[in-house]
Design a protein around this motif. Structure first.
Motif, short mmCIF file in Angstrom:
data_model
loop_
_atom_site.label_atom_id
_atom_site.label_comp_id
_atom_site.label_asym_id
_atom_site.label_seq_id
_atom_site.Cartn_x
_atom_site.Cartn_y
_atom_site.Cartn_z
N ASP A 146 0.61 -1.07 -0.09
CA ASP A 146 0.13 0.04 -0.03
C ASP A 146 0.74 1.25 -0.08
OD1 ASP A 146 -2.53 -1.33 -0.15
OD2 ASP A 146 -2.47 -1.33 2.26
N LEU A 147 2.06 1.26 0.50
CA LEU A 147 2.93 2.57 0.61
C LEU A 147 3.81 2.27 -0.35
CD1 LEU A 147 2.79 2.69 4.49
CD2 LEU A 147 1.81 4.51 2.90
N GLU A 148 4.63 1.48 -0.34
CA GLU A 148 5.93 1.28 -1.09
C GLU A 148 5.50 1.10 -2.60
OE1 GLU A 148 8.88 -1.22 0.86
OE2 GLU A 148 8.22 -0.57 2.76
N ARG A 149 4.22 0.60 -2.62
CA ARG A 149 3.62 0.15 -4.01
C ARG A 149 4.39 -0.70 -4.80
NH1 ARG A 149 0.76 4.84 -5.26
NH2 ARG A 149 -0.34 3.62 -6.69
N ARG A 150 4.82 -1.63 -4.05
CA ARG A 150 5.49 -2.97 -4.69
C ARG A 150 4.35 -3.92 -4.92
NH1 ARG A 150 9.83 -2.67 -0.83
NH2 ARG A 150 10.18 -4.77 -0.79
N SER A 151 4.79 -4.96 -5.52
CA SER A 151 3.70 -6.01 -5.82
C SER A 151 3.22 -6.70 -4.51
CB SER A 151 4.34 -6.93 -6.92
OG SER A 151 5.23 -7.92 -6.20
N VAL A 152 2.02 -7.35 -4.88
CA VAL A 152 1.68 -8.42 -3.73
C VAL A 152 2.65 -9.30 -3.55
CG1 VAL A 152 -0.33 -10.09 -3.32
CG2 VAL A 152 -0.91 -7.61 -4.24
N GLY A 153 3.29 -9.96 -4.51
CA GLY A 153 4.11 -11.09 -4.33
C GLY A 153 5.18 -10.65 -3.30
N GLU A 154 5.55 -9.31 -3.70
CA GLU A 154 6.60 -8.89 -2.84
C GLU A 154 6.36 -8.76 -1.19
OE1 GLU A 154 9.79 -5.78 -4.76
OE2 GLU A 154 7.81 -5.83 -5.94
N GLY A 155 5.00 -8.25 -1.24
CA GLY A 155 4.41 -8.31 0.32
C GLY A 155 4.40 -9.57 0.89
N ALA A 156 4.06 -10.56 0.08
CA ALA A 156 3.82 -11.82 0.72
C ALA A 156 5.21 -12.36 1.12
CB ALA A 156 3.22 -12.94 -0.35
N ASP A 157 6.39 -12.23 0.36
CA ASP A 157 7.56 -12.62 0.48
C ASP A 157 7.99 -12.10 1.95
OD1 ASP A 157 8.00 -13.85 -1.80
OD2 ASP A 157 8.87 -11.97 -2.73
N VAL A 158 7.64 -11.07 2.51
CA VAL A 158 7.99 -10.63 3.75
C VAL A 158 7.47 -11.62 4.85
CG1 VAL A 158 7.49 -8.60 5.61
CG2 VAL A 158 7.82 -8.21 3.14
N ILE A 159 6.25 -12.06 4.41
CA ILE A 159 5.62 -13.11 5.49
C ILE A 159 6.22 -14.43 5.34
CG2 ILE A 159 3.76 -14.24 6.17
CD1 ILE A 159 2.07 -11.93 5.58
N LEU A 160 6.52 -14.82 4.13
CA LEU A 160 7.20 -16.07 3.74
C LEU A 160 8.63 -16.22 4.39
CD1 LEU A 160 5.70 -16.57 0.10
CD2 LEU A 160 5.22 -18.13 2.01
N GLN A 161 9.43 -15.23 4.09
CA GLN A 161 10.75 -15.35 4.83
C GLN A 161 10.67 -15.33 6.37
OE1 GLN A 161 12.52 -12.09 2.90
NE2 GLN A 161 12.33 -12.94 0.89
N ALA A 162 9.63 -14.69 7.01
CA ALA A 162 9.80 -14.62 8.30
C ALA A 162 9.25 -15.74 8.78
CB ALA A 162 8.68 -13.80 8.95
N VAL A 163 8.22 -16.65 8.14
CA VAL A 163 8.00 -17.85 8.66
C VAL A 163 8.81 -19.24 8.19
CG1 VAL A 163 5.87 -19.60 8.30
CG2 VAL A 163 5.32 -17.31 8.19
N GLU A 164 9.49 -18.81 7.25
CA GLU A 164 10.39 -19.97 6.93
C GLU A 164 11.73 -20.51 7.58
OE1 GLU A 164 9.20 -21.55 2.28
OE2 GLU A 164 8.99 -19.60 3.19
N ASP A 165 12.01 -19.35 8.54
CA ASP A 165 13.15 -19.87 9.32
C ASP A 165 12.84 -20.56 10.35
OD1 ASP A 165 12.49 -16.57 10.61
OD2 ASP A 165 13.49 -16.99 8.54
#
Ligand SMILES: Nc1ncnc2c1ncn2[C@@H]1O[C@H](COP(=O)(O)OP(=O)(O)OP(=O)(O)O)[C@@H](O)[C@H]1O
Ligand SMILES: [Mg+2]
Lengths: 259, 516
Positions: free
Chosen positions: B497-516
């Motif tokens: 919403d703010l950085e105007r990047r893609s939904v995929g990049e938003g999802a990556d934030v969560i995926l990386q946090a979950v995957e460790d």
């Protein structure tokens, strides 16, 4: 006898008595004219014959068969019908308009095409020029010729015509009348023609039925009519074409003397 | 622009194909219904009046509402069927009306000539009346086409794929190029179909069979090509999924369908679910932008397998309960109700809460010394912005009456716009989503709710009854339970919403946090 109309009556819902006690006959090659003022029941009489209206009383016999026992659609295909106004289908070419009747009767394409050209020549329109024209690309007189050609296309023994030569200039009208009479003499169909014009009736008809308010005032040959008009109305209707002819004759004589 | 258009064009075959399939099917069916009806009605005023009335009423129902109404009417079915029926109803009126008007407009003397010359009623209709009425009828078909193609963009919330997917996603993530792209495509499609029908009619009228055949082919071929394009696209995706996944990961032959409502957080979560499932070897299909009640119906009927909802929403909309209760109690009641009544399994809480919170600008709060919602009662000419759904929810009634802010001006707006509206002072307060990244970014504060008028909105992962039978799904998603806290979600939302990047990049934030 091709057509016998016997004490025909038509009363419309609401009580309008459009036609009452109308009788006449037409044999092969004969033309009967129905003459009378506007609203006297001429069109209604014609429509009772081809069952666009159902008669309220009386009988109509075509080639000695009572039409009441026939299928109206099949019966109409055997009768030529020229409408008041030209009644052509505006989206069909002249040829297609003429071909409607034969197509409905299931003629094969080659026979229809030949017949269309034959009829165009019969009504003096060059097929090469007029075959593919739409009604709106034709003059009023040409449209009426196509209307007559369409009525004759399937070779009917009976032709009904509702003011077929109305709204035309005198020269075209004279030509068309003469052509029609010649055609009829050749093809020997019976015809009923509605007209306002007493002169036209006198010149073309074998017999004339003079109508008023749904009834026939007099039914006779042109010469009998001229010799002995039955009553004042008929006499008045005969007078105007005669008076016009006399005046024109006198003018012409005067012009010849002066010149 | 080339950079931004790339990903848009990539999805075009699927969206355009779906759009065409839907609109062409609806238009053809509308024709098949309204032509015979119009022909019957032209001769019989007893049919004409009621038929036109019903069709006109259909027209006055907003297309979006008509589409949404079809879902419950079809027992919760989403996707093609409800959209198709609604659009068909929508397309009936113009064709019906023009058929009646066109046929009644045929000159009486011409009809009489047809009869007098010996045509049967059917022959007169087919050979004379319909050809003469054709220009009017075709005009109706063209109107219906333009309407239906336009309205098909609204089929997205009921789960039918269409060019509306661009528009709805674009609106929610404020990607205006995406919105414009969707609008331009759908307008272009409407114009194209309209012109094709015109060309078909003109050449048929001029009796140029070659041209007519060409135009006719175009009408058939263009949609078909687009649809096969869509099919190729889908099969591409599938083979991709096969290549990535193991041969048998316990998902069976069917794909797993992930649903999402129409806002950024939902898109991100759906992307996360999709990634986890695909990594585990599943074939995944997405159904984004579902209406907020449609999505639960779709889960129950098995049209989708999994999505994320919020306890407070379910409490109101599904359990139809009134005043909220304690957060944990609500979770327990909701999950047991869903399982016993619908066979829907609540796999667990993701860890964050996305509640409605009344938010104001920090300086506004300071000037008016606001800490709790109750303090708003002192503000004169108070105006509150919220998404249209909020003002009809029972919690608004409780907030309004409980804190005595009955005089507040209610301003409905799309959720995507309300944060900007409060920042710019267009409204004094908004009903913010508590996980939205813009709360921090725009320096907003959330007012306390001492009465507990706003229910808790724990995000919960829901599995359809069919998905419960496929344990591999639960296995793939279980690591997400309790793994996404409010901070993480806010960060991911802010990326989009703010950085105007893609939904995929938003999802990556969560995926990386979950995957460790
Ligand atoms: N369908 C109808 N219903 C009721 N009355 C009708 C109908 N058709 C004709 N009439 C009436 O019947 C009478 C005869 O009409 P018709 O059309 O036969 O006259 P017409 O002699 O052909 O006149 P015109 O020379 O003006 O064509 C008229 O008074 C007319 O108003
Ligand atoms: Mg008449």
């Amino acid at each position: 006898m091709i057509l016998q109309v016997d004490q025909l009556a038509k009363r419309f819902p609401g009580g309008v008595k459009a036609v009452a006690d109308v009788s006449f006959t037409a044999g092969a090659g004969e033309l009967v004219a129905l003459v009378g003022e506007s609203g006297c029941g001429k069109t209604t009489t014609l429509k009772c014959i081809n069952r666009l209206h159902e008669p309220s009383a009386g009988r109509v016999l075509i080639e000695d068969e009572d039409i009441q026992g026939l299928d109206p659609v099949a019966q109409r295909r055997r009768i030529g019908w020229v409408m008041q106004g030209d009644g052509l289908f505006p989206h069909m070419s002249a040829a297609a308009n003429i071909a409607v009747g034969p197509r409905l009767l299931g003629w094969e394409a080659g026979r229809i095409a030949a017949r269309v050209d034959e009829l165009l020549e019969l009504v003096r329109l060059d097929p090469a020029i007029y075959r593919d024209r739409l009604p709106r690309q034709l003059s009023g007189g040409q449209r009426q010729r196509i209307g007559v050609a369409r009525a004759l296309a399937a070779g009917p023994h009976l032709v009904l015509m509702d003011e077929p030569f109305g709204a035309l200039d005198p020269i075209t009208r004279d030509g068309l009348r003469a052509d029609f009479s010649e055609l009829q003499a050749r093809l020997k169909f019976a015809a009923v023609m509605v007209t306002h014009d007493m002169a036209e009736a006198l010149l073309m008809a074998d017999r004339i039925a003079v109508m008023e308010a749904g009834r026939i005032l007099q039914y006779d040959t042109p010469s009998a009519l001229l010799a002995a008009p039955a009553g004042e109305t008929v006499a008045r209707m005969l007078e105007s074409p005669l008076r016009e002819a006399e005046r024109v004759g006198a003018l012409k004589a005067g012009a010849a003397q002066n010149g | 622009m080339g950079e931004t258009l790339g990903p848009l064009i990539e999805r075009l075959p699927a969206f355009l194909g779906g759009h065409l399939q839907l609109s062409v099917a609806a238009i053809l069916t509308a024709l098949a219904v309204s032509l015979p009806l119009g022909i019957a009605a032209a001769r019989n005023p007893k049919i004409a009046a009621p038929a036109l009335t019903v069709a006109s009423v259909m027209q006055t129902i907003p297309a979006l509402a008509l589409l949404a109404l079809m879902v419950p009417l079809l027992g919760g079915t989403i996707g093609f069927a409800p959209a198709f029926i609604a659009l068909t109803l929508y397309g009936v009126l113009p064709v019906l009306r023009n058929t009646i008007v066109g046929l009644q407009g045929v000159d009486r003397t011409v009809r009489e000539a047809a009869r007098g010359i010996g045509m049967s009623p059917v022959q007169s209709l087919v050979q004379v009346e319909l050809p003469l009425a054709a220009p009017t009828i075709i005009a109706g078909v063209r109107t219906a086409t333009v309407w239906v193609v336009g309205a098909a963009t609204l089929a997205t919330p009921v789960g039918a794929t269409s060019l509306g997917n661009y528009i709805f996603s674009g609106l929610q993530t404020r990607s205006w190029d995406m919105v414009i792209f969707g609008c331009v495509c759908s307008a272009g499609l409407a114009i194209l179909l309209d012109q094709l029908i015109r060309a078909l009619h003109v050449s048929a009228e001029a009796r140029k069979p070659l041209q007519a055949v060409l135009a006719g082919c175009a009408v058939v071929v263009i949609p078909a090509a687009a649809m096969s394009g869509a099919a190729l696209y889908v099969s591409d995706e599938r083979s991709g999924a096969f290549a990535a996944g193991s041969v048998d990961a316990g998902f069976g032959d069917d794909e797993v369908i992930v649903g999402a409502k129409a806002f950024t957080e939902q898109y991100i979560i759906a992307e996360v679910l999709e990634a986890r499932l695909e990594n585990a070897g599943a074939e995944v299909r997405r159904r984004d932008n579902l209406g907020s009640t449609v999505v639960f119906d779709a889960l129950v009927s098995g049209e989708i397998d999994v999505y994320v909802d919020y306890t407070g929403t379910l409490w109101n909309n599904v359990l139809q309960r009134g005043a909220p209760v304690d957060r944990h109690l609500m979770y327990a009641e909701v999950s047991s109700h869903l399982l016993s009544q619908y066979g829907v399994l609540t796999l667990g809480r993701l860890g964050f809460e996305n509640a409605y919170g009344i938010a104001v600008r920090r300086d506004f709060a300071e000037v008016n010394s606001l800490t709790s919602i109750a303090d708003l009662a002192r503000v004169e000419d108070l105006s509150i912005g919220a998404d249209p759904e909020f003002f009809v929810r029972p919690e608004w009634e409780r907030v309004r009456d409980g804190y005595q802010i009955t005089g507040a001006e209610e301003r409905s707006m799309d959720a995507a716009f309300m944060y900007g509206a409060v920042r710019d002072g267009a409204v004094d307060a908004i009903t913010a989503y508590t996980t939205d990244g813009r709360i921090d970014a725009f320096d907003l504060v959330i007012l306390e709710d001492p009465l507990g008028a706003l229910p808790p909105y724990d995000a919960v992962l829901l599995l359809s009854p069919q998905a419960v039978q496929r344990p591999a799904i639960a296995r793939a998603l279980a690591p997400l339970i309790g793994a996404i806290d409010a901070d993480l979600m806010r960060q991911a939302n802010a990326v989009v919403d703010l950085e105007r990047r893609s939904v995929g990049e938003g999802a990556d934030v969560i995926l990386q946090a979950v995957e460790d």
